[in-house]
Scaffold this motif. Structure first.
Motif, PDB file in Angstrom:
ATOM      1  N   PHE A 186       0.944  -1.154  -0.031  1.00 40.30           N
ATOM      2  CA  PHE A 186       0.008   0.035   0.156  1.00 40.30           C
ATOM      3  C   PHE A 186       0.780   1.237   0.008  1.00 40.30           C
ATOM      4  CE2 PHE A 186      -2.480   3.217   1.887  1.00 40.30           C
ATOM      5  CZ  PHE A 186      -3.485   3.613   1.119  1.00 40.30           C
ATOM      6  N   ASN A 187       1.970   1.101   0.627  1.00 39.99           N
ATOM      7  CA  ASN A 187       2.839   2.392   0.822  1.00 39.99           C
ATOM      8  C   ASN A 187       3.506   2.660  -0.581  1.00 39.99           C
ATOM      9  OD1 ASN A 187       4.561   4.327   1.740  1.00 39.99           O
ATOM     10  ND2 ASN A 187       5.139   2.899   3.550  1.00 39.99           N
ATOM     11  N   ARG A 188       3.688   1.575  -1.275  1.00 40.50           N
ATOM     12  CA  ARG A 188       4.219   1.730  -2.609  1.00 40.50           C
ATOM     13  C   ARG A 188       3.156   2.260  -3.615  1.00 40.50           C
ATOM     14  NH1 ARG A 188       8.149  -3.012  -2.246  1.00 40.50           N
ATOM     15  NH2 ARG A 188      10.237  -1.931  -2.614  1.00 40.50           N
ATOM     16  N   TYR A 189       1.825   2.090  -3.533  1.00 37.21           N
ATOM     17  CA  TYR A 189       0.973   2.573  -4.219  1.00 37.21           C
ATOM     18  C   TYR A 189       0.637   3.882  -3.968  1.00 37.21           C
ATOM     19  CZ  TYR A 189      -0.588  -2.082  -5.647  1.00 37.21           C
ATOM     20  OH  TYR A 189      -0.816  -3.368  -6.101  1.00 37.21           O
ATOM     21  N   CYS A 190       0.875   4.302  -2.715  1.00 36.11           N
ATOM     22  CA  CYS A 190       0.639   5.824  -2.189  1.00 36.11           C
ATOM     23  C   CYS A 190       1.603   6.580  -2.902  1.00 36.11           C
ATOM     24  CB  CYS A 190       0.741   5.818  -0.750  1.00 36.11           C
ATOM     25  SG  CYS A 190      -0.538   5.471   0.150  1.00 36.11           S
ATOM     26  N   ILE A 191       2.952   6.252  -2.892  1.00 37.40           N
ATOM     27  CA  ILE A 191       3.857   6.980  -3.682  1.00 37.40           C
ATOM     28  C   ILE A 191       3.662   7.133  -4.983  1.00 37.40           C
ATOM     29  CG2 ILE A 191       6.341   7.026  -4.366  1.00 37.40           C
ATOM     30  CD1 ILE A 191       6.957   5.192  -1.732  1.00 37.40           C
ATOM     31  N   LEU A 192       3.019   6.154  -5.733  1.00 41.28           N
ATOM     32  CA  LEU A 192       2.785   6.247  -7.072  1.00 41.28           C
ATOM     33  C   LEU A 192       1.648   7.308  -7.132  1.00 41.28           C
ATOM     34  CD1 LEU A 192       3.491   5.033  -9.815  1.00 41.28           C
ATOM     35  CD2 LEU A 192       1.834   3.091  -9.453  1.00 41.28           C
ATOM     36  N   GLY A 193       0.533   6.964  -6.219  1.00 46.87           N
ATOM     37  CA  GLY A 193      -0.449   7.931  -6.413  1.00 46.87           C
ATOM     38  C   GLY A 193      -0.508   9.298  -6.027  1.00 46.87           C
ATOM     39  N   LEU A 194       0.465   9.597  -5.182  1.00 46.98           N
ATOM     40  CA  LEU A 194       1.114  11.155  -4.774  1.00 46.98           C
ATOM     41  C   LEU A 194       1.738  11.678  -5.840  1.00 46.98           C
ATOM     42  CD1 LEU A 194       2.365  10.721  -1.159  1.00 46.98           C
ATOM     43  CD2 LEU A 194       0.648  12.208  -1.901  1.00 46.98           C
ATOM     44  N   GLY A 195       2.437  10.952  -6.885  1.00 44.51           N
ATOM     45  CA  GLY A 195       3.089  11.449  -7.893  1.00 44.51           C
ATOM     46  C   GLY A 195       2.181  11.745  -8.688  1.00 44.51           C
ATOM     47  N   ILE A 196       1.188  11.013  -9.181  1.00 43.29           N
ATOM     48  CA  ILE A 196       0.277  11.258 -10.241  1.00 43.29           C
ATOM     49  C   ILE A 196      -0.531  12.486  -9.714  1.00 43.29           C
ATOM     50  CG2 ILE A 196      -2.146  10.520 -11.282  1.00 43.29           C
ATOM     51  CD1 ILE A 196      -0.598   7.598 -11.052  1.00 43.29           C
ATOM     52  N   MET A 197      -1.031  12.562  -8.537  1.00 46.06           N
ATOM     53  CA  MET A 197      -1.698  13.708  -8.290  1.00 46.06           C
ATOM     54  C   MET A 197      -0.938  15.090  -8.150  1.00 46.06           C
ATOM     55  SD  MET A 197      -3.922  12.206  -5.026  1.00 46.06           S
ATOM     56  CE  MET A 197      -4.867  13.720  -4.603  1.00 46.06           C
ATOM     57  N   THR A 198       0.285  14.826  -7.908  1.00 49.20           N
ATOM     58  CA  THR A 198       1.178  16.214  -8.090  1.00 49.20           C
ATOM     59  C   THR A 198       1.263  16.549  -9.340  1.00 49.20           C
ATOM     60  OG1 THR A 198       2.368  15.310  -6.182  1.00 49.20           O
ATOM     61  CG2 THR A 198       3.702  17.016  -7.436  1.00 49.20           C
ATOM     62  N   TRP A 199       1.639  15.524 -10.487  1.00 50.96           N
ATOM     63  CA  TRP A 199       1.652  15.938 -11.665  1.00 50.96           C
ATOM     64  C   TRP A 199       0.430  16.722 -12.099  1.00 50.96           C
ATOM     65  CZ3 TRP A 199      -1.052  14.093 -15.993  1.00 50.96           C
ATOM     66  CH2 TRP A 199      -0.745  14.179 -17.316  1.00 50.96           C
ATOM     67  N   LEU A 200      -0.795  16.057 -11.696  1.00 51.33           N
ATOM     68  CA  LEU A 200      -2.069  16.927 -12.284  1.00 51.33           C
ATOM     69  C   LEU A 200      -2.299  18.306 -11.475  1.00 51.33           C
ATOM     70  CD1 LEU A 200      -4.490  13.838 -11.844  1.00 51.33           C
ATOM     71  CD2 LEU A 200      -3.949  14.856 -13.758  1.00 51.33           C
ATOM     72  N   PHE A 201      -1.802  18.433 -10.461  1.00 49.58           N
ATOM     73  CA  PHE A 201      -1.845  19.908 -10.012  1.00 49.58           C
ATOM     74  C   PHE A 201      -0.839  20.671 -10.680  1.00 49.58           C
ATOM     75  CE2 PHE A 201      -4.263  18.096  -6.174  1.00 49.58           C
ATOM     76  CZ  PHE A 201      -5.211  18.952  -6.236  1.00 49.58           C
ATOM     77  N   CYS A 202       0.298  20.198 -11.087  1.00 50.62           N
ATOM     78  CA  CYS A 202       1.428  20.951 -11.638  1.00 50.62           C
ATOM     79  C   CYS A 202       1.116  21.432 -13.043  1.00 50.62           C
ATOM     80  CB  CYS A 202       2.692  20.032 -11.716  1.00 50.62           C
ATOM     81  SG  CYS A 202       3.447  20.090  -9.979  1.00 50.62           S
ATOM     82  N   LEU A 203       0.147  20.529 -13.638  1.00 49.90           N
ATOM     83  CA  LEU A 203      -0.071  20.857 -15.249  1.00 49.90           C
ATOM     84  C   LEU A 203      -0.403  22.554 -15.457  1.00 49.90           C
ATOM     85  CD1 LEU A 203      -2.272  17.904 -16.200  1.00 49.90           C
ATOM     86  CD2 LEU A 203       0.118  18.475 -16.875  1.00 49.90           C
ATOM     87  N   PRO A 204      -1.275  23.263 -14.635  1.00 47.96           N
ATOM     88  CA  PRO A 204      -1.281  24.671 -14.902  1.00 47.96           C
ATOM     89  C   PRO A 204      -0.193  25.125 -14.038  1.00 47.96           C
ATOM     90  CG  PRO A 204      -2.757  23.899 -13.371  1.00 47.96           C
ATOM     91  CD  PRO A 204      -2.168  22.651 -13.478  1.00 47.96           C
TER      92      PRO A 204
END
Lengths: 40, 472
Positions: free
Chosen positions: B362-380
């Motif tokens: 689960f910890n690894r999934y979280c790292i991946l999920g956080l990375g994706i969410m950060t990417w989405l917020f960084c788009l603009p």
């Protein structure tokens, strides 16, 4: 009131000297930890 | 010189080579991770050298390499001195780290402490503050990666931002805390050597006296020791730094991962090593007016000066230094925030009987999920780095008193701690919008402090420290 040139120079050079010492300290600590097998 | 200091192909090559190197290194280190404790806290066995380096390197972020020069460019002398005072956070956290190790020998996160010390309501307020701060910082780091690549090599912002996120998520995913700390050590060396080379070149070629004379004549306010907004910024930055470090799981998880008796001296050494760095990076910005450099965006002043005076070699040095600074903080934040989600939310709230293997996965999934969410917020590209950073100050400064009193004072209760964090944050946000960014943390900390003081005075009960020693 402006900072005098001497104080300005001392501030920057002191900061740079301490910054330059940091890698030396870190490497020395690493070597010490490595030989005493306490890295991890 | 061309419009960009580096060819796009050179910038991309550096990113790809570093990316492959870090991910392989992370994978190699990750082979030793057999349990969730290994993955999340490096087996609670990190030695002094790595501990001191990771304390320093994590605090050297995009903010130190990009925002410290930016603030020096705007506030002059007090910009860099004020920024360097953020070292107080690391220095004052040193005795707290020692106490954290004593009080929570089995603890995983700062959330564990707040839950056990103050109860559920305070925990929820704390988690909201932590998540807002963690995302603010993650987004600021992701954006900085994109801005760096774009300004130095002309590479599209979105591609650069995506690349740095993929690399950091990659090696943190494979290696966990061990990879984060080991890469921090190497990144710390790269950052310091690079910054020193640039500053030395400026002193040797432009001259301290020449820079001082030019500023005196053309921009005297930058050398003014009584620049009111800048003095306010100094105090605001102190409280912001304290709030960031005292509450964030980035620093708690490190304290818990260090060997016994290492935590105190590691944070003290890390703080002392960090103290001069904003002055050195800020100084680079002070040379800008004399060199006729006026970048379109203030947060690119440092890299622009370095790239202009050192040419292609300088641009490569800057590129690698800032890339390392970004990575050393991004990986820490990914690891610490995913630990918080895994341990505090998943394990304690939803799956108390989850196996060690499940937690690690689960910890690894979280790292991946956080990375994706950060990417989405960084788009603009939503704000300058400084603005984003200081917005978070209203949140984190409200946690200073509840954390400090929670560790050392048995009287403060959960309801007062929750109220202190909630009303401190709200007051800080009012200050941020009504007065300016440079008072947000100050107001937040002051209001929180008053509520905590009332709480201690009115308290009838004493907390039993043994309640913090929770078996997992």
């Amino acid at each position: 009131m402006q900072i005098p040139e001497l104080f300005f120079s001392v501030l920057i050079i002191a900061a740079l000297v301490i910054t330059c010492l940091t890698p030396v300290i870190l490497l020395a600590l690493f070597i010490k930890d490595y030989f005493s097998k306490t890295i991890w | 010189m061309t419009e960009f200091a580096l060819d796009t192909s050179v910038g991309l090559t550096i990113v790809v080579l570093f990316g492959i190197g870090w991910i392989l290194f992370g994978y190699w280190l990750g082979r030793k991770n057999k349990t969730h404790e290994d993955f999340a806290l490096a087996g609670r066995n990190v030695g002094f050298a790595f501990a001191a380096a990771t304390a320093m390197a994590t605090w050297v972020t995009s903010n130190t390499t990009l925002v410290a020069p930016q603030l020096t460019y705007q506030f002059g002398l007090w910009g860099m001195i004020g920024y360097s005072f953020a070292a107080l956070g690391l220095l004052l956290f040193a005795p707290m780290a020692k106490r954290i190790k004593q009080l929570l020998p089995n603890g995983y996160t700062s959330g564990d402490f707040v839950r056990l010390r103050y109860g559920q309501v305070a925990w929820w307020v704390f988690i909201i503050i932590s998540v807002v701060y963690a995302f603010g910082w993650l987004i600021s780091l992701g954006m900085a990666g994109g801005i760096l690549l774009e300004s130095l090599s002309g590479l599209d912002y979105h591609i650069g931002m995506t690349a740095i996120l993929i690399i950091c998520v990659g090696y943190t995913l494979f290696g966990g805390m061990r990879a984060v700390i080991a890469t921090d050590f190497i990144q710390a060396l790269i950052i310091i050597v690079g910054v020193s080379v640039i500053a030395y070149w400026l002193i040797d070629n432009v001259g301290l006296d020449s820079i001082h004379q030019n500023l005196s004549a053309e921009h005297p306010q930058l050398l003014d020791v009584l620049f009111p907004a800048a003095v306010m910024f100094l105090f605001n930055n102190i409280f912001f730094g304290l709030g960031e470090i005292f509450h964030s799981n980035v620093w708690w998880s490190r304290a818990l991962s260090f060997k016994k008796d290492v935590a105190y001296k590691a944070y003290l050494t890390g703080g002392l090593m960090w103290l001069p760095i904003p002055i050195v990076t800020g100084f680079i910005a002070l040379a800008a007016p004399q060199l006729g450099i006026f970048p379109p965006s203030a947060d690119m002043i440092g890299p622009t000066v370095a790239a202009a005076v050192l040419g292609k070699a300088g641009a490569i040095v800057v590129f690698i230094v800032i890339f390392s600074a970004l990575a050393s903080s991004l990986d820490s934040l990914l690891a610490a925030t995913s630990d918080l989600v895994t341990q505090d939310l998943f394990h304690k709230k939803f799956k108390p009987k989850a196996s060690d293997k499940t937690l690690m996965r689960f910890n690894r999934y979280c790292i991946l999920g956080l990375g994706i969410m950060t990417w989405l917020f960084c788009l603009p590209r939503i704000a300058t780095l400084g603005a984003l950073l200081n917005f978070a100050g209203a949140f984190v400064a409200s946690t200073i008193w509840p954390i400090v009193l929670g560790l050392y004072q048995r009287k403060l209760s959960g309801s007062y701690a929750a109220a202190a964090m909630a009303f401190g944050t709200l007051s800080g946000l009012v200050g941020y919008f009504a007065i300016g960014f440079y008072v947000a943390a100050l107001i937040s900390c002051a209001v929180s402090g008053v509520i905590c003081w009332v709480g201690v005075v009115n308290s009838q009960r004493l907390f039993d420290w043994r309640q913090l020693n929770e078996e997992n």
